[in-house]
Scaffold this motif. Structure first.
Motif, mmCIF file in Angstrom:
data_model
loop_
_atom_site.group_PDB
_atom_site.id
_atom_site.type_symbol
_atom_site.label_atom_id
_atom_site.label_comp_id
_atom_site.label_asym_id
_atom_site.label_seq_id
_atom_site.Cartn_x
_atom_site.Cartn_y
_atom_site.Cartn_z
ATOM 1 N N LYS A 183 74.471 110.306 67.301
ATOM 2 C CA LYS A 183 74.781 109.002 67.879
ATOM 3 C C LYS A 183 75.626 109.106 69.147
ATOM 4 C CE LYS A 183 74.559 106.565 63.441
ATOM 5 N NZ LYS A 183 75.301 105.730 62.461
ATOM 6 N N HIS A 184 76.238 110.270 69.369
ATOM 7 C CA HIS A 184 77.170 110.398 70.491
ATOM 8 C C HIS A 184 76.767 111.471 71.493
ATOM 9 C CE1 HIS A 184 80.280 107.710 68.784
ATOM 10 N NE2 HIS A 184 79.817 108.131 67.622
ATOM 11 N N ILE A 185 75.736 112.221 71.227
ATOM 12 C CA ILE A 185 75.398 113.346 72.097
ATOM 13 C C ILE A 185 75.078 112.896 73.515
ATOM 14 C CG2 ILE A 185 72.982 113.303 71.378
ATOM 15 C CD1 ILE A 185 75.080 116.421 72.248
ATOM 16 N N TYR A 186 74.413 111.763 73.695
ATOM 17 C CA TYR A 186 74.010 111.321 75.035
ATOM 18 C C TYR A 186 75.169 110.705 75.814
ATOM 19 C CZ TYR A 186 69.341 112.241 73.324
ATOM 20 O OH TYR A 186 68.232 112.870 72.808
ATOM 21 N N ASN A 187 76.228 110.312 75.146
ATOM 22 C CA ASN A 187 77.452 109.910 75.834
ATOM 23 C C ASN A 187 78.366 111.106 76.074
ATOM 24 O OD1 ASN A 187 76.736 107.169 75.853
ATOM 25 N ND2 ASN A 187 77.634 106.825 73.828
ATOM 26 N N LEU A 188 78.338 112.040 75.138
ATOM 27 C CA LEU A 188 79.237 113.186 75.209
ATOM 28 C C LEU A 188 78.812 114.192 76.272
ATOM 29 C CD1 LEU A 188 81.660 114.712 73.920
ATOM 30 C CD2 LEU A 188 80.007 115.748 72.333
ATOM 31 N N MET A 189 77.518 114.474 76.373
ATOM 32 C CA MET A 189 77.057 115.534 77.257
ATOM 33 C C MET A 189 77.401 115.279 78.728
ATOM 34 S SD MET A 189 75.871 118.515 77.022
ATOM 35 C CE MET A 189 75.249 118.500 75.345
ATOM 36 N N PRO A 190 77.184 114.067 79.275
ATOM 37 C CA PRO A 190 77.583 113.841 80.673
ATOM 38 C C PRO A 190 79.074 114.058 80.912
ATOM 39 C CG PRO A 190 76.105 112.104 79.926
ATOM 40 C CD PRO A 190 76.479 112.887 78.723
ATOM 41 N N LEU A 191 79.895 113.691 79.937
ATOM 42 C CA LEU A 191 81.336 113.904 80.085
ATOM 43 C C LEU A 191 81.678 115.385 80.071
ATOM 44 C CD1 LEU A 191 82.695 111.047 77.765
ATOM 45 C CD2 LEU A 191 82.642 111.091 80.276
ATOM 46 N N LEU A 192 80.980 116.150 79.262
ATOM 47 C CA LEU A 192 81.204 117.596 79.226
ATOM 48 C C LEU A 192 80.793 118.248 80.545
ATOM 49 C CD1 LEU A 192 79.958 118.477 75.620
ATOM 50 C CD2 LEU A 192 82.332 118.370 76.415
ATOM 51 N N LEU A 193 79.669 117.813 81.096
ATOM 52 C CA LEU A 193 79.212 118.371 82.378
ATOM 53 C C LEU A 193 80.176 118.001 83.507
ATOM 54 C CD1 LEU A 193 75.375 117.688 82.056
ATOM 55 C CD2 LEU A 193 76.546 119.893 81.883
ATOM 56 N N GLU A 194 80.694 116.796 83.460
ATOM 57 C CA GLU A 194 81.677 116.380 84.463
ATOM 58 C C GLU A 194 82.950 117.199 84.342
ATOM 59 O OE1 GLU A 194 84.280 112.409 85.704
ATOM 60 O OE2 GLU A 194 82.627 112.262 84.253
ATOM 61 N N ALA A 195 83.383 117.423 83.107
ATOM 62 C CA ALA A 195 84.590 118.226 82.881
ATOM 63 C C ALA A 195 84.381 119.669 83.319
ATOM 64 C CB ALA A 195 84.979 118.171 81.413
ATOM 65 N N GLN A 196 83.162 120.163 83.143
ATOM 66 C CA GLN A 196 82.865 121.528 83.564
ATOM 67 C C GLN A 196 82.981 121.690 85.080
ATOM 68 O OE1 GLN A 196 78.798 122.592 83.264
ATOM 69 N NE2 GLN A 196 79.146 124.810 83.332
ATOM 70 N N SER A 197 82.601 120.666 85.817
ATOM 71 C CA SER A 197 82.646 120.744 87.281
ATOM 72 C C SER A 197 84.059 120.584 87.830
ATOM 73 C CB SER A 197 81.751 119.663 87.893
ATOM 74 O OG SER A 197 82.229 118.365 87.557
ATOM 75 N N THR A 198 84.981 120.129 86.994
ATOM 76 C CA THR A 198 86.384 119.985 87.388
ATOM 77 C C THR A 198 87.230 120.882 86.500
ATOM 78 O OG1 THR A 198 85.953 117.670 87.934
ATOM 79 C CG2 THR A 198 88.269 118.355 87.763
ATOM 80 N N PRO A 199 87.599 122.066 86.974
ATOM 81 C CA PRO A 199 88.327 123.019 86.125
ATOM 82 C C PRO A 199 89.578 122.416 85.511
ATOM 83 C CG PRO A 199 87.636 124.066 88.160
ATOM 84 C CD PRO A 199 87.352 122.602 88.319
ATOM 85 N N PHE A 200 89.756 122.682 84.231
ATOM 86 C CA PHE A 200 90.941 122.298 83.467
ATOM 87 C C PHE A 200 91.119 120.798 83.330
ATOM 88 C CE2 PHE A 200 91.708 126.429 85.396
ATOM 89 C CZ PHE A 200 91.906 127.198 84.253
#
Length: 335
Positions: A225-242
């Motif tokens: 239920k949350h994977i499609y909301n979670l994944m974009p946030l993870l990718l965004e966090a990956q592009s901004t270290p820490f």
């Protein structure tokens, strides 16, 4: 002479009947004692891994025959044992007993395990819960207990999912990480407590495993239920270290891979940073691209306050070029 012969025959007949009555009475006592010992079952403290004895009551025909033999011996009082006393003697757990006494204990323990934080002390008796499950399995309540367990955990996960939906984006990743870690930690206690149900019902009759079933519940009621909301946030966090801590990112990515490996296709580059052999092996023609990516990462780290150490013995830019090419050659070649 005839009278003496008749008296002798009569006496012999009486002795034989008395002997048979005593034998029948002794047989009844032995059968009753044996049934009582069988009802007690193997001791949990001395042999907790023993296989559960299944039907604990003697067959009705055998009990009636024993009672009939006992009546001939004058033990009519034994026949008057009422149903409640007999049930107590045989230690029977009815479905009403299970619902009113045994399941409430399990329900309370599961609640505490599902909601505990790491390092919390849980004031429950694991031995008592373990024994409770064992007795219910012996009394043929495995199916009901499994149904209650699945329903209990499903309701809990649905509440967790609703709480995540209400989380703001800046807290979403951290709260998902907490929910995932808390649930996986709870399974480390819940699965062993229900080991008898797993062995004698789930594995035997359902051809499944309890841990797999409970992980699947989290996948269906939370992660999917949350994977499609979670994944974009993870990718965004990956592009901004820490933006989030590396440990949080690693826990979530590894957890998602455990729940459903095919989710790798949504972000292969992200998963490859924490799961080995996700991407195909590096090829020589891509080494320059890998080096450029590493140089970009180093520049971002320096912009965020991370230094490269003592540069007095190297020319400007030498370390970037050297470390970038060597790192990609050593690490990406094994992906």
């Amino acid at each position: 002479m005839e009278e003496e012969s008749m008296e002798e025959e009569g006496g012999s007949s009486s002795s034989y009947e008395a002997m048979m009555d005593d034998q029948n009475h002794n047989n009844w006592e032995a059968a009753t004692a044996g049934g009582y010992r069988q009802a007690l079952g193997p001791g949990l403290a001395s042999s907790p891994a023993a296989e559960p004895a299944l039907p604990l009551l003697p067959e009705s025909n055998g009990l009636l025959k024993a009672c009939d033999a006992a009546s001939k011996a004058g033990a009519a009082a034994a026949i008057s044992i009422n149903t409640s006393a007999s049930k107590f003697l045989m230690n029977v757990i009815t479905i009403e007993d299970y619902k009113s006494t045994y399941w409430p204990k399990l329900d309370s323990a599961i609640d505490q395990l599902l909601t505990q934080s790491p390092g919390d002390y849980i004031p429950i008796s694991y031995e008592q819960i373990y024994s409770c499950v064992y007795k219910c399995v012996c009394q043929q309540h495995s199916e009901q207990m499994y149904s209650d367990l699945i329903k209990k955990i499903t309701n809990h996960l649905e509440r967790v999912s609703k709480e995540l939906q209400a989380s703001p984006p800046d807290l979403y990743i951290e709260r998902f990480n907490i929910a995932l870690g808390q649930y996986m930690g709870a399974l480390q206690s819940i699965v062993p407590l229900f080991i008898y149900m797993n062995k004698f019902y789930i594995e035997t009759k359902l051809n499944r495993d309890l841990k797999d079933d409970l992980i699947k519940l989290f996948t269906e009621h939370v992660a999917e239920k949350h994977i499609y909301n979670l994944m974009p946030l993870l990718l965004e966090a990956q592009s901004t270290p820490f933006q989030i801590t590396p440990s949080t990112m690693a826990n979530i990515v590894k957890g998602l891979y455990t729940l459903r490996p095919e989710w790798v296709q949504m972000a292969p580059a992200l998963f490859s940073k924490f799961i080995p052999n996700i991407l195909p092996p590096a090829v020589e023609s891509e080494l320059q691209e890998y080096a450029a990516q590493d140089q970009k990462l180093q520049r971002e780290l320096m912009q965020n306050g991370f230094t490269r150490g003592d540069q007095s013995r190297k020319r400007a830019g030498e370390e970037l070029t050297y470390n970038g090419s060597s790192a990609c050659a050593s690490s990406r070649g094994y992906r």
